[in-house]
Design a protein around this motif. Structure first.
Motif, short mmCIF file in Angstrom:
data_model
loop_
_atom_site.label_atom_id
_atom_site.label_comp_id
_atom_site.label_asym_id
_atom_site.label_seq_id
_atom_site.Cartn_x
_atom_site.Cartn_y
_atom_site.Cartn_z
N ARG A 111 3.57 -2.97 12.77
CA ARG A 111 3.63 -1.70 12.16
C ARG A 111 4.83 -0.89 12.60
O ARG A 111 5.22 0.05 11.86
N GLN A 132 7.79 -2.09 12.90
CA GLN A 132 8.97 -2.80 12.38
C GLN A 132 9.60 -3.42 13.49
O GLN A 132 10.91 -3.62 13.33
N TYR A 190 10.00 -10.01 6.33
CA TYR A 190 10.55 -8.79 6.54
C TYR A 190 11.87 -8.87 7.42
O TYR A 190 12.52 -7.82 7.26
N TRP A 213 7.85 2.78 4.62
CA TRP A 213 6.63 1.66 4.64
C TRP A 213 6.00 2.11 5.98
O TRP A 213 6.66 2.52 7.09
N VAL A 214 4.93 2.11 5.94
CA VAL A 214 3.79 2.60 7.14
C VAL A 214 2.72 1.49 7.55
O VAL A 214 1.87 1.66 8.15
N GLY A 215 3.44 0.31 7.04
CA GLY A 215 2.69 -0.95 7.56
C GLY A 215 1.64 -1.55 6.72
O GLY A 215 0.79 -2.43 6.92
N ASP A 216 1.49 -1.00 5.59
CA ASP A 216 0.53 -1.54 4.43
C ASP A 216 0.91 -2.92 3.87
O ASP A 216 2.37 -3.12 3.85
N ILE A 217 -0.01 -3.78 3.82
CA ILE A 217 0.40 -4.95 3.00
C ILE A 217 -0.56 -5.11 1.82
O ILE A 217 -1.99 -4.57 1.75
N TYR A 218 -0.18 -5.91 0.87
CA TYR A 218 -0.95 -6.06 -0.32
C TYR A 218 -1.03 -7.64 -0.75
O TYR A 218 0.00 -8.18 -0.43
#
Length: 76
Positions: free
Chosen positions: A24, A26, A58, A67-72
């Motif tokens: 999260r 990075q 990444y 980006w705040v650490g979200d994944i889809y």
């Protein structure tokens, strides 16, 4: 519950939590190393494998700024 888990599971959870924090933030190298540590603890751990692969992606192509650490997930 933690009191019912064996030492291996407890260690895996602790290392995974650190890996996820690095992810999260990075901190890709640290996250990769920690997810690999998870896989040394339990080679068949699916979440650790998933996140390690995502970290590798990444590292080559970082997520967009903000980006705040979200994944889809696009599949089950």
């Amino acid at each position: 519950l933690k009191k019912d888990a064996d030492e291996t599971v407890i260690e895996l959870c602790e290392v995974f939590a650190r890996a996820l924090s690095a992810f999260r933030a990075q901190a890709w190298r640290q996250a990769r190393e920690l997810f690999e540590d998870c896989l040394r603890i339990r080679a068949e751990d699916g979440p650790s494998r998933f996140f390690r692969e995502l970290v590798l992606d990444y590292q080559d192509s970082p997520p967009a700024e903000g980006w705040v650490g979200d994944i889809y997930l696009d599949r089950k």
